[in-house]
Design a protein around this motif. Structure first.
Motif, PDB file in Angstrom:
ATOM      1  N   ILE A 116       4.390   1.292   5.951  1.00 32.72           N
ATOM      2  CA  ILE A 116       3.646   0.675   7.058  1.00 32.72           C
ATOM      3  C   ILE A 116       4.314   1.033   8.381  1.00 32.72           C
ATOM      4  O   ILE A 116       3.633   1.374   9.356  1.00 32.72           O
ATOM      5  CB  ILE A 116       3.550  -0.854   6.875  1.00 32.72           C
ATOM      6  CG1 ILE A 116       2.827  -1.211   5.562  1.00 32.72           C
ATOM      7  CG2 ILE A 116       2.868  -1.504   8.073  1.00 32.72           C
ATOM      8  CD1 ILE A 116       1.395  -0.743   5.468  1.00 32.72           C
ATOM      9  N   ASP A 117       5.642   0.983   8.422  1.00 33.83           N
ATOM     10  CA  ASP A 117       6.360   1.355   9.645  1.00 33.83           C
ATOM     11  C   ASP A 117       6.096   2.809  10.021  1.00 33.83           C
ATOM     12  O   ASP A 117       5.922   3.133  11.204  1.00 33.83           O
ATOM     13  CB  ASP A 117       7.862   1.128   9.481  1.00 33.83           C
ATOM     14  CG  ASP A 117       8.241  -0.345   9.457  1.00 33.83           C
ATOM     15  OD1 ASP A 117       7.392  -1.196   9.823  1.00 33.83           O
ATOM     16  OD2 ASP A 117       9.380  -0.649   9.060  1.00 33.83           O
ATOM     17  N   ALA A 118       6.045   3.696   9.040  1.00 31.63           N
ATOM     18  CA  ALA A 118       5.780   5.118   9.313  1.00 31.63           C
ATOM     19  C   ALA A 118       4.363   5.318   9.849  1.00 31.63           C
ATOM     20  O   ALA A 118       4.144   6.119  10.762  1.00 31.63           O
ATOM     21  CB  ALA A 118       5.991   5.943   8.045  1.00 31.63           C
ATOM     22  N   ILE A 119       3.411   4.595   9.300  1.00 33.55           N
ATOM     23  CA  ILE A 119       2.030   4.682   9.801  1.00 33.55           C
ATOM     24  C   ILE A 119       1.986   4.202  11.247  1.00 33.55           C
ATOM     25  O   ILE A 119       1.398   4.848  12.113  1.00 33.55           O
ATOM     26  CB  ILE A 119       1.067   3.877   8.915  1.00 33.55           C
ATOM     27  CG1 ILE A 119       0.931   4.542   7.543  1.00 33.55           C
ATOM     28  CG2 ILE A 119      -0.302   3.726   9.596  1.00 33.55           C
ATOM     29  CD1 ILE A 119       0.191   3.694   6.509  1.00 33.55           C
ATOM     30  N   ARG A 120       2.620   3.070  11.509  1.00 29.38           N
ATOM     31  CA  ARG A 120       2.624   2.536  12.878  1.00 29.38           C
ATOM     32  C   ARG A 120       3.344   3.479  13.834  1.00 29.38           C
ATOM     33  O   ARG A 120       2.933   3.628  14.985  1.00 29.38           O
ATOM     34  CB  ARG A 120       3.244   1.151  12.895  1.00 29.38           C
ATOM     35  CG  ARG A 120       2.306   0.091  12.332  1.00 29.38           C
ATOM     36  CD  ARG A 120       2.924  -1.277  12.379  1.00 29.38           C
ATOM     37  NE  ARG A 120       1.909  -2.298  12.158  1.00 29.38           N
ATOM     38  CZ  ARG A 120       2.169  -3.461  11.583  1.00 29.38           C
ATOM     39  NH1 ARG A 120       3.380  -3.752  11.175  1.00 29.38           N
ATOM     40  NH2 ARG A 120       1.197  -4.338  11.414  1.00 29.38           N
ATOM     41  N   ALA A 121       4.398   4.139  13.383  1.00 33.14           N
ATOM     42  CA  ALA A 121       5.128   5.071  14.243  1.00 33.14           C
ATOM     43  C   ALA A 121       4.282   6.295  14.572  1.00 33.14           C
ATOM     44  O   ALA A 121       4.355   6.824  15.683  1.00 33.14           O
ATOM     45  CB  ALA A 121       6.432   5.497  13.565  1.00 33.14           C
ATOM     46  N   THR A 122       3.461   6.718  13.628  1.00 29.14           N
ATOM     47  CA  THR A 122       2.580   7.861  13.855  1.00 29.14           C
ATOM     48  C   THR A 122       1.608   7.574  14.989  1.00 29.14           C
ATOM     49  O   THR A 122       1.267   8.450  15.772  1.00 29.14           O
ATOM     50  CB  THR A 122       1.795   8.200  12.563  1.00 29.14           C
ATOM     51  OG1 THR A 122       2.732   8.511  11.537  1.00 29.14           O
ATOM     52  CG2 THR A 122       0.847   9.359  12.762  1.00 29.14           C
ATOM     53  N   TRP A 123       1.167   6.344  15.084  1.00 29.73           N
ATOM     54  CA  TRP A 123       0.189   5.924  16.098  1.00 29.73           C
ATOM     55  C   TRP A 123       0.818   4.842  16.968  1.00 29.73           C
ATOM     56  O   TRP A 123       0.244   3.773  17.167  1.00 29.73           O
ATOM     57  CB  TRP A 123      -1.081   5.420  15.421  1.00 29.73           C
ATOM     58  CG  TRP A 123      -1.701   6.460  14.564  1.00 29.73           C
ATOM     59  CD1 TRP A 123      -1.599   6.571  13.198  1.00 29.73           C
ATOM     60  CD2 TRP A 123      -2.500   7.561  14.987  1.00 29.73           C
ATOM     61  NE1 TRP A 123      -2.285   7.668  12.767  1.00 29.73           N
ATOM     62  CE2 TRP A 123      -2.858   8.295  13.835  1.00 29.73           C
ATOM     63  CE3 TRP A 123      -2.951   7.997  16.231  1.00 29.73           C
ATOM     64  CZ2 TRP A 123      -3.639   9.441  13.893  1.00 29.73           C
ATOM     65  CZ3 TRP A 123      -3.731   9.137  16.287  1.00 29.73           C
ATOM     66  CH2 TRP A 123      -4.068   9.851  15.130  1.00 29.73           C
ATOM     67  N   SER A 124       1.984   5.108  17.523  1.00 27.29           N
ATOM     68  CA  SER A 124       2.745   4.092  18.244  1.00 27.29           C
ATOM     69  C   SER A 124       2.067   3.599  19.521  1.00 27.29           C
ATOM     70  O   SER A 124       2.440   2.567  20.061  1.00 27.29           O
ATOM     71  CB  SER A 124       4.139   4.616  18.582  1.00 27.29           C
ATOM     72  OG  SER A 124       4.046   5.763  19.403  1.00 27.29           O
ATOM     73  N   ASP A 125       1.045   4.317  19.991  1.00 28.78           N
ATOM     74  CA  ASP A 125       0.363   3.907  21.217  1.00 28.78           C
ATOM     75  C   ASP A 125      -0.651   2.795  20.983  1.00 28.78           C
ATOM     76  O   ASP A 125      -1.230   2.294  21.939  1.00 28.78           O
ATOM     77  CB  ASP A 125      -0.315   5.109  21.868  1.00 28.78           C
ATOM     78  CG  ASP A 125      -1.353   5.755  20.972  1.00 28.78           C
ATOM     79  OD1 ASP A 125      -1.132   5.803  19.736  1.00 28.78           O
ATOM     80  OD2 ASP A 125      -2.382   6.211  21.494  1.00 28.78           O
ATOM     81  N   ARG A 126      -0.896   2.419  19.736  1.00 28.10           N
ATOM     82  CA  ARG A 126      -1.851   1.336  19.475  1.00 28.10           C
ATOM     83  C   ARG A 126      -1.364   0.452  18.333  1.00 28.10           C
ATOM     84  O   ARG A 126      -0.870   0.945  17.338  1.00 28.10           O
ATOM     85  CB  ARG A 126      -3.250   1.863  19.182  1.00 28.10           C
ATOM     86  CG  ARG A 126      -3.340   3.115  18.423  1.00 28.10           C
ATOM     87  CD  ARG A 126      -4.715   3.702  18.335  1.00 28.10           C
ATOM     88  NE  ARG A 126      -5.734   2.769  17.899  1.00 28.10           N
ATOM     89  CZ  ARG A 126      -6.925   3.141  17.496  1.00 28.10           C
ATOM     90  NH1 ARG A 126      -7.249   4.403  17.455  1.00 28.10           N
ATOM     91  NH2 ARG A 126      -7.819   2.257  17.132  1.00 28.10           N
ATOM     92  N   SER A 156      -3.226   9.868   4.597  1.00 31.35           N
ATOM     93  CA  SER A 156      -4.511   9.497   5.185  1.00 31.35           C
ATOM     94  C   SER A 156      -4.345   9.016   6.619  1.00 31.35           C
ATOM     95  O   SER A 156      -5.096   9.408   7.513  1.00 31.35           O
ATOM     96  CB  SER A 156      -5.171   8.404   4.339  1.00 31.35           C
ATOM     97  OG  SER A 156      -6.353   7.962   4.944  1.00 31.35           O
ATOM     98  N   ALA A 157      -3.349   8.173   6.837  1.00 27.81           N
ATOM     99  CA  ALA A 157      -3.141   7.603   8.170  1.00 27.81           C
ATOM    100  C   ALA A 157      -2.663   8.637   9.178  1.00 27.81           C
ATOM    101  O   ALA A 157      -2.864   8.467  10.374  1.00 27.81           O
ATOM    102  CB  ALA A 157      -2.153   6.447   8.091  1.00 27.81           C
ATOM    103  N   ARG A 158      -2.062   9.701   8.705  1.00 28.04           N
ATOM    104  CA  ARG A 158      -1.634  10.755   9.635  1.00 28.04           C
ATOM    105  C   ARG A 158      -2.822  11.563  10.142  1.00 28.04           C
ATOM    106  O   ARG A 158      -2.759  12.155  11.209  1.00 28.04           O
ATOM    107  CB  ARG A 158      -0.614  11.660   8.959  1.00 28.04           C
ATOM    108  CG  ARG A 158       0.743  11.016   8.865  1.00 28.04           C
ATOM    109  CD  ARG A 158       1.787  11.932   8.300  1.00 28.04           C
ATOM    110  NE  ARG A 158       3.103  11.312   8.423  1.00 28.04           N
ATOM    111  CZ  ARG A 158       4.071  11.506   7.560  1.00 28.04           C
ATOM    112  NH1 ARG A 158       3.898  12.298   6.521  1.00 28.04           N
ATOM    113  NH2 ARG A 158       5.222  10.911   7.741  1.00 28.04           N
ATOM    114  N   VAL A 159      -3.904  11.579   9.386  1.00 26.14           N
ATOM    115  CA  VAL A 159      -5.109  12.310   9.780  1.00 26.14           C
ATOM    116  C   VAL A 159      -5.998  11.458  10.675  1.00 26.14           C
ATOM    117  O   VAL A 159      -6.508  11.921  11.689  1.00 26.14           O
ATOM    118  CB  VAL A 159      -5.894  12.775   8.529  1.00 26.14           C
ATOM    119  CG1 VAL A 159      -7.215  13.414   8.925  1.00 26.14           C
ATOM    120  CG2 VAL A 159      -5.056  13.732   7.692  1.00 26.14           C
ATOM    121  N   HIS A 160      -6.195  10.187  10.302  1.00 26.96           N
ATOM    122  CA  HIS A 160      -7.074   9.273  11.044  1.00 26.96           C
ATOM    123  C   HIS A 160      -6.343   7.956  11.273  1.00 26.96           C
ATOM    124  O   HIS A 160      -5.893   7.326  10.323  1.00 26.96           O
ATOM    125  CB  HIS A 160      -8.356   8.975  10.262  1.00 26.96           C
ATOM    126  CG  HIS A 160      -9.185  10.166   9.974  1.00 26.96           C
ATOM    127  ND1 HIS A 160      -9.907  10.813  10.945  1.00 26.96           N
ATOM    128  CD2 HIS A 160      -9.411  10.839   8.826  1.00 26.96           C
ATOM    129  CE1 HIS A 160     -10.548  11.826  10.414  1.00 26.96           C
ATOM    130  NE2 HIS A 160     -10.256  11.878   9.124  1.00 26.96           N
TER     131      HIS A 160
END
Length: 120
Positions: free
Chosen positions: A61-71, A40-44
């Motif tokens: 959680i780390d993988a989700i944050r890495a996917t969106w590392s700019d925020r 889900s987090a990779r899509v939005h």
């Protein structure tokens, strides 16, 4: 604003989803395990993650944050009977039994204390 809610108990998920909607999170993505949460987090990109600590571990959680590392993505942890030492700097723990006021206050602290804005 968008929230990712990771909870496997239907009643708790429903109550948390209602509170998130009332607090301005118009999109609430539901997940009941690590795999679904990450997909889900990779899509939005969520503006907030609300997570039952018994379901999701730090690598997710780390993988989700890495996917969106700019925020920065703040995380609200509940059922924090586990070692909270892995919680990040944008994370807020809630006790196992929390009140509606505690939940609302924690979400407000996340929203205004960590840069989550109304226009997200």
């Amino acid at each position: 604003m968008r929230a990712l809610l990771i909870e496997d108990q239907a009643l708790m998920a429903m109550l948390l989803e209602q509170e998130l909607h009332a607090l301005g999170y118009h999109h609430v993505d539901l997940a009941d395990d690590d795999r679904t949460a990450l997909a889900s987090a990779r899509v939005h990109c969520p503006d907030l993650i609300v997570v039952d600590d018994w379901l999701v571990r730090r690598p997710t959680i780390d993988a989700i944050r890495a996917t969106w590392s700019d925020r920065p993505i703040p995380v609200l942890h509940f059922d924090t009977t586990l070692d909270p030492s892995w919680h990040g700097p944008h994370d807020i723990p809630l006790p196992i039994a929390f009140s509606r006021d505690q939940l609302c206050n924690a979400i407000e602290r996340v929203r205004y204390g960590h840069g989550v804005t109304e226009g997200s």
